[in-house]
Write a protein that holds these residues in place. Structure first.
Motif, PDB file in Angstrom:
ATOM      1  N   PRO A  58       0.696  -1.006   0.266  1.00 25.22           N
ATOM      2  CA  PRO A  58      -0.062  -0.012  -0.131  1.00 25.22           C
ATOM      3  C   PRO A  58       0.875   1.169  -0.038  1.00 25.22           C
ATOM      4  O   PRO A  58       0.115   2.293  -0.461  1.00 25.22           O
ATOM      5  CB  PRO A  58      -0.839  -0.130   1.186  1.00 25.22           C
ATOM      6  CG  PRO A  58      -0.753  -1.459   1.759  1.00 25.22           C
ATOM      7  CD  PRO A  58       0.532  -2.117   1.113  1.00 25.22           C
ATOM      8  N   ALA A 138      -3.135  -1.496  -2.765  1.00 26.18           N
ATOM      9  CA  ALA A 138      -2.538  -0.350  -3.391  1.00 26.18           C
ATOM     10  C   ALA A 138      -2.348  -0.616  -4.921  1.00 26.18           C
ATOM     11  O   ALA A 138      -1.929  -1.799  -5.209  1.00 26.18           O
ATOM     12  CB  ALA A 138      -1.387   0.017  -2.955  1.00 26.18           C
ATOM     13  N   THR A 180       0.710   6.396  -6.495  1.00 32.89           N
ATOM     14  CA  THR A 180       0.208   5.237  -5.883  1.00 32.89           C
ATOM     15  C   THR A 180      -1.260   5.245  -5.412  1.00 32.89           C
ATOM     16  O   THR A 180      -1.439   6.530  -4.644  1.00 32.89           O
ATOM     17  CB  THR A 180       1.119   4.698  -4.842  1.00 32.89           C
ATOM     18  OG1 THR A 180       2.385   4.404  -5.198  1.00 32.89           O
ATOM     19  CG2 THR A 180       0.535   3.642  -4.057  1.00 32.89           C
ATOM     20  N   GLU A 182      -4.040   4.377  -3.033  1.00 31.17           N
ATOM     21  CA  GLU A 182      -4.226   3.277  -2.001  1.00 31.17           C
ATOM     22  C   GLU A 182      -5.915   3.135  -2.038  1.00 31.17           C
ATOM     23  O   GLU A 182      -6.628   3.804  -2.609  1.00 31.17           O
ATOM     24  CB  GLU A 182      -3.928   4.030  -0.578  1.00 31.17           C
ATOM     25  CG  GLU A 182      -2.433   4.007  -0.514  1.00 31.17           C
ATOM     26  CD  GLU A 182      -1.930   4.548   0.757  1.00 31.17           C
ATOM     27  OE1 GLU A 182      -2.841   4.660   1.964  1.00 31.17           O
ATOM     28  OE2 GLU A 182      -0.537   4.693   1.127  1.00 31.17           O
TER      29      GLU A 182
END
Length: 246
Positions: A58, A138, A180, A182
């Motif tokens: 994540p 993630a 990224t 999450e």
């Protein structure tokens, strides 16, 4: 090592998959965005790394990206359903809820961002997306590398990284780089196409989302297809709010 298992609240004989599941559960419970303790969150992250020898899915390179403003480290946010950007061009998949908010066939980039690195006469097709992570893992938003612009000539053109150095210069969480995502978080993305030949417009846009890696096996993918003829062509934020000319 026993202390690391204790931190995660699991048995020392737990499998790697059990460790990952427990980590994801603790992430949701102790994440600072949800009122958790930063110190506790970091202890959980370190314990996961010690047990598995890998970076936590994540957070990857940044343990607390989501606790910083969008203009510095993390461009993602928890979307307010009372003020959505979603449009009728939205696809709900296993990984993402992805909306093509708008699409401009030709946009002078200096109108949306002011930078000496972007020449005033550079015009490109530009797509504006809103992506929300529907999964429990993630996900990597791959921006230009996984966005394909299908031209009216039938050829496929990739996205361009031309605005990657301008991250943080757009208002309202809009972001031109990779990121990224999450679980449960949203990203508003600016994706510029490569330079298309004269007389060629964008007919369709395809975004490919790759799932998380699982025990070294090939990652699953999910594709989202949008017909550009049905898209709004407005800019979804005020260009002068980004510091660029109007």
């Amino acid at each position: 090592m026993d202390r690391d298992y204790e931190t995660l609240g699991i048995s020392p004989d737990a499998s790697i998959e059990e460790v990952r599941r427990q980590y994801r559960r603790l992430l949701k419970e102790h994440h600072p965005d949800h009122g958790g303790s930063r110190e506790r969150f970091l202890r959980i992250k370190r314990a996961y790394e010690e047990i598995t020898g890998e970076s936590p899915p994540p957070t990857r390179r940044s343990a607390l990206r989501s606790s910083f403003p969008a203009t510095s480290a993390d461009p993602t946010f928890v979307r307010d359903d009372a003020d959505p950007v979603r449009t009728r061009l939205s696809v709900d998949g296993e990984y993402l809820s992805l909306s093509l908010v708008s699409m401009r066939q030709s946009l002078e980039l200096s109108t949306i961002v002011s930078s000496p690195a972007v020449a005033p006469d550079v015009e490109r097709p530009v797509a504006f997306f809103e992506a929300t992570n529907n999964s429990d893992d993630a996900l990597s938003w791959a921006a230009w590398t996984e966005t394909t612009f299908v031209g009216t000539d039938g050829f496929m053109y990739q996205g361009s990284s031309i605005l990657r150095e301008q991250a943080g210069q757009f208002p309202g969480h809009w972001w031109p780089r990779k990121a990224t995502l999450e679980p449960g978080r949203t990203l508003r993305a600016v994706v510029v196409a490569a330079d298309l030949p004269a007389g060629v417009d964008v007919d369709r846009i395809v975004y490919t989302q790759r799932g998380p890696a699982v025990d070294g096996s090939e990652r699953a993918t999910e594709r989202y297809l949008f017909a550009v003829s049905e898209a709004d062509d407005s800019i979804p934020f005020a260009p002068d709010a980004a510091g660029g000319p109007r």
